[in-house]
Design an enzyme around this catalytic site. Structure first.
Site, PDB file in Angstrom:
ATOM      1  N   GLY A  14       0.790  -1.223   0.000  1.00  0.00           N
ATOM      2  CA  GLY A  14       0.000   0.000   0.000  1.00  0.00           C
ATOM      3  C   GLY A  14       0.823   1.273   0.000  1.00  0.00           C
ATOM      4  CE1 TYR A 166      -8.458   2.627   8.835  1.00  0.00           C
ATOM      5  CE2 TYR A 166     -10.453   3.885   8.391  1.00  0.00           C
ATOM      6  CZ  TYR A 166      -9.101   3.677   8.194  1.00  0.00           C
ATOM      7  OH  TYR A 166      -8.399   4.515   7.362  1.00  0.00           O
TER       8      TYR A 166
END
Length: 270
Positions: A14, A166
């Protein structure tokens, strides 16, 4: 950049991978963290090829285990003479099975542990090195996805869902950013948070079932700006939406909530 030493967490995929390859050609020393040894060494090899004049060293640790976080910090303090920049990029996303509540090595809710407790614990453990290297910058990669932290249930033992976990953990990270920036005022160490880009093409986004809409390189630019832009020297305790100094979730400005969160945080990290 010839003397600049930067630590990036979570470089094996990522945006962390993209950050490593962006900073490598700029010189100095690049400290790369990952939790998978073979993938970490592969990224380090890419970084060395991209920046032949840059010193690249690797640090292995699983950030879901606070014992490993502390051990890595001790290794860094022992080995590195300078630390001018720290980018907390490693992340636990919503998860491929978002209704399954996962736990860290210490039994804490995984997203809260990786996205909030680990970066805060690592920063605190590296403060002697950061302050000795000042001016130094800490960049916390947060998110525009923010949800109020339930301070009576920070581990989400009720109504668990991965994206909710999250979003709460990222707000906790921003709240800690503001608190730490205030504490470090005048030391030459700045602490800022940012939302780098929306729905980047990362494994975490895909694992949750979302469709990426932008490349990781788009998130690199605002992140590197917070690390290196001379115009931001001395700017601290801010939240940026990409390049814009923005306002985070309202709870981030509730000083009582921040103090309560940080009391719990200090108890949890020991």
């Amino acid at each position: 950049m010839h003397r600049h030493t930067t630590l990036i967490t979570g470089v094996t995929q990522g945006m962390g991978h993209a950050l490593a390859l962006d900073l490598a050609p700029r010189g100095g020393t690049l400290l790369l963290h990952g939790r998978n040894a073979s993938r970490l060494e592969a990224v380090a090899a890419e970084a060395r090829a991209a920046g032949p004049g840059t010193t690249v060293r690797t640090y292995l640790a699983d950030l879901s285990d606070l014992d490993q976080v502390r051990a890595m910090a001790a290794r860094i303090r022992a080995a590195e003479p300078h630390l001018d920049g720290l980018i907390h990029n490693a992340v636990a996303g919503g998860g491929a099975q978002p209704l399954t509540r996962e736990l860290s090595g210490q039994g804490h809710e995984l997203r809260f542990a990786v996205n909030h407790l680990a970066p805060y614990a690592l920063t605190r453990a590296l403060l002697p090195l950061l302050t000795a290297s000042a001016p130094a910058r800490v960049v916390n990669v947060a998110s525009m996805g923010q949800e109020a932290v339930d301070l009576d249930d920070v581990m989400l033992e009720r109504d668990y869902e991965g994206l909710r976990a999250y979003c709460r953990s990222k707000l906790a990270m921003i709240m800690a950013t503001f608190e730490l920036a205030g504490e470090l005022e005048g030391t030459g160490v700045t602490v800022n948070a940012l939302h780098p880009a929306h729905l980047m093409d990362t494994p975490g986004v895909r694992a949750y079932g979302l469709t990426p809409v932008i490349t990781t390189e788009e998130g690199v630019r605002p992140t590197v700006r917070l690390l290196l832009d001379p115009d931001l020297a001395g700017v601290t305790g801010r939240y940026f939406d990409r390049f814009t100094d923005a306002r985070a979730h309202e709870q981030a400005y509730d000083t009582e909530a921040r103090e309560r969160l940080m009391r719990m945080t200090h108890e949890l990290i020991g």
